[in-house]
Every structure is written in structure tokens, then in C-alpha cells.
Design a protein around this motif. Structure first.
Motif, PDB file in Angstrom:
ATOM      1  N   GLU A 180       0.836  -1.198   0.000  1.00 60.68           N
ATOM      2  CA  GLU A 180       0.000   0.000   0.000  1.00 60.68           C
ATOM      3  C   GLU A 180       0.873   1.250   0.000  1.00 60.68           C
ATOM      4  N   SER A 181       2.101   1.094   0.488  1.00 62.16           N
ATOM      5  CA  SER A 181       3.101   2.161   0.478  1.00 62.16           C
ATOM      6  C   SER A 181       4.461   1.476   0.581  1.00 62.16           C
ATOM      7  N   GLU A 182       5.506   2.242   0.753  1.00 58.39           N
ATOM      8  CA  GLU A 182       6.834   1.641   0.855  1.00 58.39           C
ATOM      9  C   GLU A 182       7.009   0.841   2.141  1.00 58.39           C
ATOM     10  N   THR A 183       6.202   1.098   3.152  1.00 62.24           N
ATOM     11  CA  THR A 183       6.357   0.406   4.440  1.00 62.24           C
ATOM     12  C   THR A 183       5.134  -0.407   4.857  1.00 62.24           C
ATOM     13  N   ILE A 184       3.997  -0.219   4.204  1.00 64.35           N
ATOM     14  CA  ILE A 184       2.756  -0.898   4.608  1.00 64.35           C
ATOM     15  C   ILE A 184       2.324  -1.901   3.534  1.00 64.35           C
ATOM     16  N   PHE A 185       2.032  -3.140   3.974  1.00 62.67           N
ATOM     17  CA  PHE A 185       1.669  -4.221   3.059  1.00 62.67           C
ATOM     18  C   PHE A 185       0.425  -4.935   3.582  1.00 62.67           C
ATOM     19  N   PHE A 186      -0.264  -5.662   2.686  1.00 63.55           N
ATOM     20  CA  PHE A 186      -1.442  -6.429   3.075  1.00 63.55           C
ATOM     21  C   PHE A 186      -1.479  -7.733   2.297  1.00 63.55           C
ATOM     22  N   LEU A 187      -2.361  -8.633   2.717  1.00 65.09           N
ATOM     23  CA  LEU A 187      -2.544  -9.924   2.056  1.00 65.09           C
ATOM     24  C   LEU A 187      -3.916  -9.974   1.399  1.00 65.09           C
ATOM     25  N   ARG A 188      -4.030 -10.728   0.318  1.00 58.83           N
ATOM     26  CA  ARG A 188      -5.336 -10.921  -0.323  1.00 58.83           C
ATOM     27  C   ARG A 188      -6.227 -11.853   0.476  1.00 58.83           C
ATOM     28  N   SER A 189      -5.644 -12.921   1.000  1.00 60.22           N
ATOM     29  CA  SER A 189      -6.435 -14.027   1.545  1.00 60.22           C
ATOM     30  C   SER A 189      -6.712 -13.922   3.035  1.00 60.22           C
ATOM     31  N   ILE A 190      -5.977 -13.082   3.742  1.00 59.98           N
ATOM     32  CA  ILE A 190      -6.126 -12.967   5.187  1.00 59.98           C
ATOM     33  C   ILE A 190      -6.245 -11.495   5.552  1.00 59.98           C
ATOM     34  N   ASP A 191      -7.100 -11.193   6.505  1.00 63.12           N
ATOM     35  CA  ASP A 191      -7.281  -9.811   6.943  1.00 63.12           C
ATOM     36  C   ASP A 191      -6.115  -9.425   7.844  1.00 63.12           C
ATOM     37  N   ALA A 192      -5.007  -9.058   7.229  1.00 61.02           N
ATOM     38  CA  ALA A 192      -3.808  -8.691   7.968  1.00 61.02           C
ATOM     39  C   ALA A 192      -3.071  -7.589   7.226  1.00 61.02           C
ATOM     40  N   GLN A 193      -2.499  -6.675   7.993  1.00 56.68           N
ATOM     41  CA  GLN A 193      -1.717  -5.580   7.434  1.00 56.68           C
ATOM     42  C   GLN A 193      -0.385  -5.534   8.165  1.00 56.68           C
ATOM     43  N   PHE A 194       0.675  -5.224   7.448  1.00 54.12           N
ATOM     44  CA  PHE A 194       2.027  -5.245   8.008  1.00 54.12           C
ATOM     45  C   PHE A 194       2.687  -3.883   7.810  1.00 54.12           C
ATOM     46  N   THR A 195       3.204  -3.318   8.880  1.00 54.43           N
ATOM     47  CA  THR A 195       3.928  -2.052   8.801  1.00 54.43           C
ATOM     48  C   THR A 195       5.361  -2.281   9.283  1.00 54.43           C
ATOM     49  N   PHE A 196       6.317  -2.128   8.397  1.00 48.56           N
ATOM     50  CA  PHE A 196       7.724  -2.316   8.751  1.00 48.56           C
ATOM     51  C   PHE A 196       8.255  -1.060   9.437  1.00 48.56           C
ATOM     52  N   VAL A 197       9.007  -1.272  10.508  1.00 50.21           N
ATOM     53  CA  VAL A 197       9.504  -0.172  11.339  1.00 50.21           C
ATOM     54  C   VAL A 197      11.021  -0.093  11.224  1.00 50.21           C
ATOM     55  N   ARG A 198      11.519   1.119  10.966  1.00 48.79           N
ATOM     56  CA  ARG A 198      12.967   1.347  10.870  1.00 48.79           C
ATOM     57  C   ARG A 198      13.443   2.175  12.064  1.00 48.79           C
ATOM     58  N   GLU A 199      14.659   1.880  12.467  1.00 49.11           N
ATOM     59  CA  GLU A 199      15.359   2.707  13.448  1.00 49.11           C
ATOM     60  C   GLU A 199      16.774   2.922  12.946  1.00 49.11           C
ATOM     61  N   GLU A 200      17.162   4.191  12.832  1.00 51.79           N
ATOM     62  CA  GLU A 200      18.490   4.550  12.320  1.00 51.79           C
ATOM     63  C   GLU A 200      18.754   3.894  10.961  1.00 51.79           C
ATOM     64  N   GLY A 201      17.695   3.861  10.140  1.00 50.32           N
ATOM     65  CA  GLY A 201      17.833   3.348   8.786  1.00 50.32           C
ATOM     66  C   GLY A 201      17.691   1.851   8.635  1.00 50.32           C
ATOM     67  N   ARG A 202      17.686   1.100   9.747  1.00 52.17           N
ATOM     68  CA  ARG A 202      17.592  -0.363   9.693  1.00 52.17           C
ATOM     69  C   ARG A 202      16.175  -0.811  10.031  1.00 52.17           C
ATOM     70  N   VAL A 203      15.690  -1.869   9.349  1.00 51.02           N
ATOM     71  CA  VAL A 203      14.398  -2.459   9.689  1.00 51.02           C
ATOM     72  C   VAL A 203      14.587  -3.294  10.948  1.00 51.02           C
ATOM     73  N   VAL A 204      13.859  -2.933  12.013  1.00 48.40           N
ATOM     74  CA  VAL A 204      14.036  -3.610  13.300  1.00 48.40           C
ATOM     75  C   VAL A 204      12.826  -4.446  13.709  1.00 48.40           C
ATOM     76  N   SER A 205      11.656  -4.166  13.113  1.00 47.81           N
ATOM     77  CA  SER A 205      10.455  -4.909  13.500  1.00 47.81           C
ATOM     78  C   SER A 205       9.370  -4.721  12.460  1.00 47.81           C
ATOM     79  N   VAL A 206       8.291  -5.477  12.623  1.00 42.63           N
ATOM     80  CA  VAL A 206       7.103  -5.292  11.815  1.00 42.63           C
ATOM     81  C   VAL A 206       5.893  -5.321  12.747  1.00 42.63           C
ATOM     82  N   VAL A 207       4.972  -4.383  12.560  1.00 44.45           N
ATOM     83  CA  VAL A 207       3.728  -4.363  13.338  1.00 44.45           C
ATOM     84  C   VAL A 207       2.654  -5.055  12.501  1.00 44.45           C
ATOM     85  N   ILE A 208       2.070  -6.102  13.056  1.00 46.04           N
ATOM     86  CA  ILE A 208       1.041  -6.880  12.362  1.00 46.04           C
ATOM     87  C   ILE A 208      -0.314  -6.446  12.890  1.00 46.04           C
TER      88      ILE A 208
END
Length: 493
Positions: free
Chosen positions: A452-480
């Protein structure tokens, strides 16, 4: 769960799916033929969790989705205007068998046992045999919650246990194979063999945080037995099941013969039937109810009617209002409560090994539904059916979300590839293949993650959205994002 304990059976063909239908007239001006038309539209109008903007809506047929999810049996009850408008069953009791599921076929309700238990608890509160706000250790006799630094100033109360805010451990239970030793309730409480779960203890200050705890309901099970002197299954039968006319429901294990002959067998993700037909759950209050959608619909309707002051078979209107008052987050006394106005509703889901189910009741419109399946894959199928019911009955919720796919440089995906720890032992894997990103959880199929954006993603088959989180330029986690809750998963690899 040991695969050597599982028995291989062929998945049943679901082509001959039409089975039993019970039609119950409502006060609305609705003829049987129009109800049949509604049923037909529900059966042929299953919907995915997301609709891609600009794409045609894809409606799916129930038999095909049952086959896709390797789910032999499904049972449904739909509530309209505070009445069961229709109930219907589909498929087979066991994969490869010839016994059809009927509207009286019983399924393991799993965690749908909790709201039923909660109503019985609140009845005893009204009888002044229990107190919602007292330390439960004051009433426990056979066993007591060990005191520690977390219980110095705040105590474990029934109000907190019912709303999953008592600080008690053990989220859920695995069950026991038909040929395994089954522990006593005291062994489950203390986590001693042959119990396959940890001891139930307090490790968060009570009242400070929501955390789902099936263990808390085991404490309730012991409490009710201590206070009344009656076996838990007999007590629930007396306090609630008989009063609501839930004639095809029982907490007894083994099941009474009249119900056992028409009990759905549980099935694993690959479609295999569980050896011994189902696992045993001595944690009755948390996961031990056997029932039907029609019986659970009676439970839903009783809550709706009690709130209107039209019934008090188990609870008064005032106590039912307490039952549906959120205590922490959206967690009330035994249920989840969401929405406002026409959207205000109570709901709960059930998940035992081989069985998935869901109930929902709208507070103002008197609508609702219960769906039960005998498959480990049934949760997503249940939601597809609910979305179809919601579309047909014009519910304000449970509709597919419209999503727009953004044009993203797939080179960005490289930073997201890795493993993320959702919970101890539960790892989400994110991989890249060509210009596509995929996610996979243990025991689940790999799913494409759409941007949906450079950091937010979704699935077709499951009601789930993923937001990747960066700290100091590195991906450190994902919020589901799942439903009304968020889960943060730390990147570990």
C-alpha cells in the motif's frame, strides 16, 4: 503436536453438500421462499478479506471453499430480528465418511466455552455466591493462586479473570490425544505431569494490562467447583444449558452417548482426521464445550433479549449490561465488545486443534450469526462465510476492505527479508522472489505481501496488514495489524 499420532484419511468429496435446513420464521414480513433465496446468496457469495481497487469483486461458492480449506464439515446459524432465521449444515462429520453434518451435529466450541462460562459465573454473582471484586483466593478451597511480588497490592478477582486482565499466565491449551494420560485440574493449575501446559501463575500486576489467559478460566473452573460442591459440567448444565434450551450442548467428557453419535471429528491442516477423532480438553471452562451453532445462537439471543428487558432466563438486564461493559481495551466479562450505535456488537472466536468457530451478536438490530467448522483451516473459511452473511443482511461490519496497490521499487524489499519473532517460538518469515515479497507463518501457506506504500503491506487471503519499522535506517520490526489488535514482531534474522 506429534504427527505420528495422526491417522491418514482421504479428504471427503464435498460435491454432495446440501444437507439439513431448519427455517424459523421471524417477525419480519419474510416468506420461506425469500429466506431460501437469501441462503442461496450466502452460500454462493463468500468474500475475501480484501478487494483490490479497480478489480472486480470475486464471489466464491461454499463447497469450493470447503474443498480449498480441506474442511469436511461446516454448520451455520443466522440470527435476524432476535430470532434464528435459518440454520444449515454442510459436508461430512469426518473426511472420507458418509455421515453428513446436520444442524444437530456437535462441534468443539473451543474458546466459545469462555463466554458461556462467564454467563454462569455472573448468575452466581447475582445469587451472591460469588463476588466480582473480591480476591478469588478468599473463596478457593482445593487450591490457591500463589502470592508473589505482583499480587502485593493488586489481587486476582473474577472481574479481572473474566476480562483477561488478572495477570495470569497460559494463553491456551493443546489438548490431549485420545490414548494419552489426562491430568487432573490441580495438575493443570500447577503445570505438573501429565499436564502439557505451564503452571498458571501471576506474572503481571493484576488489572494493569490485557493479556488473553485461558489459564484464568481454569482457575474459575476450580473456583466454581469449590464454591458449589458440584462437578463443573453438571453445574453448567443446571445453571445455563437447560435454561436456554441448549439441548445439544455439554461440557462432559466423554460426551453423553446421545451427543457422541453425532459429533464432528476434528481435522488437521492437511485434511487428515485427528487420531481418536478429537483431542480431550479437561480445561472445560476454557475450551471444553461441545455444542451446535443453533444452541449458541440461543445464547446470543438471550443476551440480546436480556438487554432489552425481554428475558432473564439466566441474568437480569443489569447484569447483562455489566457482562457487555468493556473492562480493559475491548474485553468485557467473557466477550469482546466493539463498535458504537448500529455497529455495537459482542463477539468471540474459538480455536481448538481441528475446530474453528465464531459467534457475533449485534446489540441494537438483533442480528448475528454462529459458524462452526471441524478443520484446523476453518478460521479463514468462517470469516469468508461471515462476510457473505454481512453482505446479504446489510450488517455494518465484516465487509471486505478496499485496498489500492502502490507502485513500489522492489529493491526496497531487500531490507524487509528476514525472520520476525511474533512470540516465543512463533516466527514470521519474510522472503523475496523476483519482484515480489512473501510472508509465511508456521503451518500456514506462503502469501504474497502487496504494497500500500513503501512500508505498509497487506494480504489478499487474510485480513492482515504489516507495517515495517525502521530505526536509524535499519528495519528492526514489523507491526502486524489483525482485527482490532496490533502485534509487534522483532526482527531476529
Amino acid at each position: 503436536m506429534c504427527r505420528s499420532m495422526l491417522q491418514k484419511l482421504e479428504v471427503c468429496a464435498l460435491s454432495a453438500i446440501i444437507l439439513v435446513c431448519t427455517l424459523i420464521p421471524t417477525s419480519q414480513a419474510q416468506t420461506p421462499s425469500s429466506v431460501e433465496e437469501r441462503i442461496d446468496r450466502v452460500e454462493n457469495g463468500l468474500l475475501p478479506p480484501a478487494i483490490i481497487k479497480g478489480e472486480a469483486v470475486s464471489r466464491m461458492k461454499l463447497p469450493e471453499r470447503m474443498q480449498f480449506y480441506k474442511t469436511p464439515g461446516v454448520s451455520v446459524a443466522v440470527i435476524n430480528d432476535h430470532r434464528i432465521e435459518w440454520a444449515r449444515a454442510y459436508g461430512m462429520i469426518e473426511a472420507g465418511g458418509d455421515a453428513p453434518v446436520t444442524v444437530t451435529t456437535v462441534f468443539q466450541a473451543a474458546s466459545l466455552s469462555k463466554p458461556v462460562t462467564a454467563m454462569a459465573v455472573l448468575h452466581l454473582v447475582e445469587e451472591r455466591k460469588l463476588d466480582l471484586n473480591k480476591d478469588v483466593n478468599d473463596s478457593l478451597k482445593s487450591w490457591r493462586i500463589p502470592e508473589n511480588e505482583f499480587t502485593t497490592t493488586q489481587k486476582v478477582t473474577l472481574r479481572r479473570i473474566l476480562s483477561h486482565s488478572a495477570g495470569l499466565t497460559v494463553s491456551g491449551f493443546l489438548g490431549y490425544a485420545a490414548d494419552a494420560r489426562v491430568p487432573t485440574l490441580l495438575q493443570i493449575l500447577d503445570g505438573t505431569p501429565p499436564a502439557n501446559s505451564q503452571s498458571i501463575r501471576v506474572d503481571i500486576v493484576p488489572g494493569t494490562k490485557y493479556r488473553y489467559s485461558g489459564g484464568g478460566y481454569v482457575v474459575i473452573q476450580q473456583l466454581l467447583t469449590d464454591v458449589t460442591g458440584k462437578p463443573f459440567p453438571d453445574l453448567l448444565d443446571q445453571l445455563l444449558l437447560k435454561k436456554l434450551g441448549m439441548d445439544h450442548s455439554s461440557f462432559k467428557e466423554p460426551l453423553p452417548p446421545t451427543l457422541a453419535t453425532n459429533a464432528a471429528a476434528g481435522h488437521l491442516p492437511n485434511g487428515d482426521e485427528i487420531k481418536g477423532r478429537h483431542f480431550i480438553y479437561p480445561e472445560s471452562a476454557a475450551a471444553g464445550l461441545w455444542t451446535t451453532p443453533t444452541d449458541l445462537a440461543k445464547f446470543v439471543i438471550e443476551i440480546q433479549m436480556s438487554l432489552r428487558g425481554k428475558s432473564k432466563k439466566v441474568l437480569t438486564r443489569e447484569m447483562t449490561e455489566q457482562m457487555l461493559t468493556p473492562q480493559i481495551d475491548n474485553s468485557s466479562l467473557g466477550l469482546s465488545v466493539d463498535g458504537t450505535g448500529v455497529s455495537r456488537r459482542f463477539s468471540f472466536s474459538g480455536s481448538n486443534v481441528g475446530y474453528k468457530s465464531y459467534l457475533v451478536g449485534y446489540i441494537n438490530s438483533g442480528q448475528g450469526a454462529v459458524v462452526m467448522t471441524n478443520s484446523e483451516n476453518g478460521a479463514q473459511l468462517v470469516l469468508e462465510i461471515l462476510r457473505s452473511i454481512a453482505a446479504e443482511y446489510q450488517w455494518p461490519d465484516y465487509h471486505p476492505k478496499e485496498r489500492a496497490i502502490a507502485k513500489i521499487d522492489s529493491a526496497i524489499y531487500d531490507a524487509y527479508v528476514g525472520e520476525y519473532e511474533v512470540a516465543p517460538g512463533l516466527i514470521l518469515s519474510v522472503t523475496k522472489e523476483g519482484d515480489k515479497l512473501f510472508s509465511q507463518s508456521p503451518g500456514q501457506p506462503r502469501s504474497e505481501m502487496l504494497p500500500e506504500s513503501e512500508t505498509i503491506f497487506f494480504l489478499r487471503s487474510i485480513d492482515a496488514q504489516f507495517t515495517f519499522v525502521r530505526e536509524e535506517g535499519r528495519v528492526v520490526s514489523v507491526v502486524i495489524h489483525r482485527g482490532s489488535r496490533d502485534f509487534q514482531a522483532r526482527k531476529i534474522k
